[in-house]
Design a protein around this motif. Sequence first.
Motif, PDB file in Angstrom:
ATOM      1  N   THR A  34      10.841   6.032   5.441  1.00 52.96           N
ATOM      2  CA  THR A  34      11.373   4.770   5.947  1.00 52.96           C
ATOM      3  C   THR A  34      11.343   3.696   4.871  1.00 52.96           C
ATOM      4  N   LYS A  35      10.219   3.563   4.199  1.00 47.81           N
ATOM      5  CA  LYS A  35      10.060   2.524   3.186  1.00 47.81           C
ATOM      6  C   LYS A  35      11.028   2.713   2.020  1.00 47.81           C
TER       7      LYS A  35
ATOM      8  N   GLN B 177      14.377  12.411   5.472  1.00 50.28           N
ATOM      9  CA  GLN B 177      13.076  12.944   5.868  1.00 50.28           C
ATOM     10  C   GLN B 177      12.985  14.466   5.766  1.00 50.28           C
TER      11      GLN B 177
ATOM     12  N   PRO C  37       2.291   4.556   1.323  1.00 49.38           N
ATOM     13  CA  PRO C  37       2.478   5.020   2.706  1.00 49.38           C
ATOM     14  C   PRO C  37       1.464   6.099   3.084  1.00 49.38           C
ATOM     15  N   LYS C  38       1.090   6.125   4.370  1.00 46.67           N
ATOM     16  CA  LYS C  38       0.072   7.062   4.859  1.00 46.67           C
ATOM     17  C   LYS C  38       0.633   8.410   5.270  1.00 46.67           C
ATOM     18  N   ASN C  39       1.945   8.468   5.532  1.00 46.02           N
ATOM     19  CA  ASN C  39       2.524   9.726   6.004  1.00 46.02           C
ATOM     20  C   ASN C  39       4.007   9.812   5.645  1.00 46.02           C
TER      21      ASN C  39
ATOM     22  N   THR D  99       6.719   9.848   7.510  1.00 45.88           N
ATOM     23  CA  THR D  99       7.605   8.903   8.181  1.00 45.88           C
ATOM     24  C   THR D  99       7.591   7.544   7.498  1.00 45.88           C
ATOM     25  N   GLU D 100       6.404   7.037   7.186  1.00 44.33           N
ATOM     26  CA  GLU D 100       6.301   5.746   6.492  1.00 44.33           C
ATOM     27  C   GLU D 100       6.974   5.814   5.126  1.00 44.33           C
ATOM     28  N   PHE D 101       6.754   6.905   4.402  1.00 44.37           N
ATOM     29  CA  PHE D 101       7.307   7.062   3.058  1.00 44.37           C
ATOM     30  C   PHE D 101       8.831   7.075   3.087  1.00 44.37           C
TER      31      PHE D 101
ATOM     32  N   LYS E 278       0.835  -1.199   0.000  1.00 49.88           N
ATOM     33  CA  LYS E 278       0.000   0.000   0.000  1.00 49.88           C
ATOM     34  C   LYS E 278       0.868   1.246   0.000  1.00 49.88           C
TER      35      LYS E 278
END
Length: 54
Positions: A19-20, A25, A11-13, A15-17, A9
């Motif tokens: 990191t993935k 950042q 990423p929702k935010n 941080t997720e983006f 999926k």
Amino acid sequence: MKKKSEFFKFPKNTTEFTTKFSLDQPEFEKFLKVNKLSFSKEGDMIKMIEFLNK
């Protein structure tokens, strides 16, 4: 989305983006702010992927 041969999926935010995709950042947050992008709009998600592909 697909990374290598794995589907997942979007990423929702930030941080997720970052990191993935192993991104800096603060640099990505600046890109989002300058371009006024949102994780909830399809067109903005496309711009994020284009940023990722640079």
